[in-house]
Design a protein around this motif. Sequence first.
Motif, short mmCIF file in Angstrom:
data_model
loop_
_atom_site.label_atom_id
_atom_site.label_comp_id
_atom_site.label_asym_id
_atom_site.label_seq_id
_atom_site.Cartn_x
_atom_site.Cartn_y
_atom_site.Cartn_z
N PHE A 11 35.96 -38.27 -36.89
CA PHE A 11 36.68 -39.48 -36.52
C PHE A 11 37.37 -39.32 -35.17
N ALA A 12 37.93 -38.15 -34.91
CA ALA A 12 38.57 -37.90 -33.61
C ALA A 12 37.53 -37.98 -32.49
N LYS A 45 37.16 -32.64 -45.50
CA LYS A 45 38.25 -33.40 -44.86
C LYS A 45 38.43 -32.96 -43.41
N ILE A 46 38.37 -31.67 -43.16
CA ILE A 46 38.51 -31.14 -41.80
C ILE A 46 37.38 -31.67 -40.92
N GLU A 47 36.15 -31.64 -41.47
CA GLU A 47 35.00 -32.10 -40.70
C GLU A 47 35.06 -33.62 -40.48
N GLU A 48 35.51 -34.35 -41.49
CA GLU A 48 35.64 -35.80 -41.37
C GLU A 48 36.68 -36.15 -40.30
N ASP A 49 37.81 -35.46 -40.31
CA ASP A 49 38.86 -35.70 -39.31
C ASP A 49 38.34 -35.41 -37.90
N ALA A 50 37.57 -34.31 -37.76
CA ALA A 50 37.01 -33.96 -36.46
C ALA A 50 36.01 -35.03 -36.00
N LEU A 108 34.67 -39.70 -32.61
CA LEU A 108 34.22 -41.08 -32.49
C LEU A 108 35.22 -41.95 -31.75
N GLU A 109 36.51 -41.63 -31.88
CA GLU A 109 37.54 -42.40 -31.17
C GLU A 109 37.42 -42.22 -29.66
N LYS A 110 36.98 -41.04 -29.23
CA LYS A 110 36.94 -40.73 -27.80
C LYS A 110 35.55 -40.90 -27.19
N ALA A 111 34.51 -40.90 -28.02
CA ALA A 111 33.14 -40.90 -27.52
C ALA A 111 32.78 -42.25 -26.90
N PRO A 112 31.96 -42.21 -25.85
CA PRO A 112 31.48 -43.47 -25.28
C PRO A 112 30.55 -44.19 -26.26
N GLU A 113 30.46 -45.48 -26.13
CA GLU A 113 29.67 -46.31 -27.03
C GLU A 113 28.20 -45.87 -27.06
N GLU A 114 27.65 -45.47 -25.90
CA GLU A 114 26.25 -45.04 -25.85
C GLU A 114 26.03 -43.80 -26.73
N ALA A 115 26.99 -42.88 -26.71
CA ALA A 115 26.86 -41.67 -27.53
C ALA A 115 26.90 -42.02 -29.01
N ILE A 116 27.77 -42.94 -29.38
CA ILE A 116 27.87 -43.34 -30.79
C ILE A 116 26.58 -44.01 -31.23
#
Length: 123
Positions: free
Chosen positions: A85-86, A78-83, A88-96
């Motif tokens: 998702f956080a 859960k800790i790793e999943e939350d990290a 992915l919310e901030k990462a640029p589209e190219e990084a994703i």
Amino acid sequence: MGLHKGHTNNPNGRPAGTPNKVTSATKDWILAIIEENKDKIRDDLKSMDSETRVKAVFSLLNFVTPKQQSFSIEEQAKIEEDALFAFLEKAPEEAINAIAEKVLELQQRNKNTDADTMQGRLL
């Protein structure tokens, strides 16, 4: 019955900068006692049998090493999943997109490795 782990009667928690129950003055006092008695403590340790000395040294380690906190696998996931998702919310589209490509590549490599392993077992 008490409170469940992680819950308190103060939902806001302790305000930042508020000292812990053991104040710095108390910590300084304990440190001064130890400093004043180093030689005596060392002599006491030397006079102990080996089993007692090892226990004493291990008990002292609690004061100089950080306490490790145990997590269940579910809590760690859960800790790793939350990290993630956080991130992915901030990462640029190219990084994703680059991460997604790498995940697909690793999945394909694992499938190939699994197929090779199975084929090796059949031979």
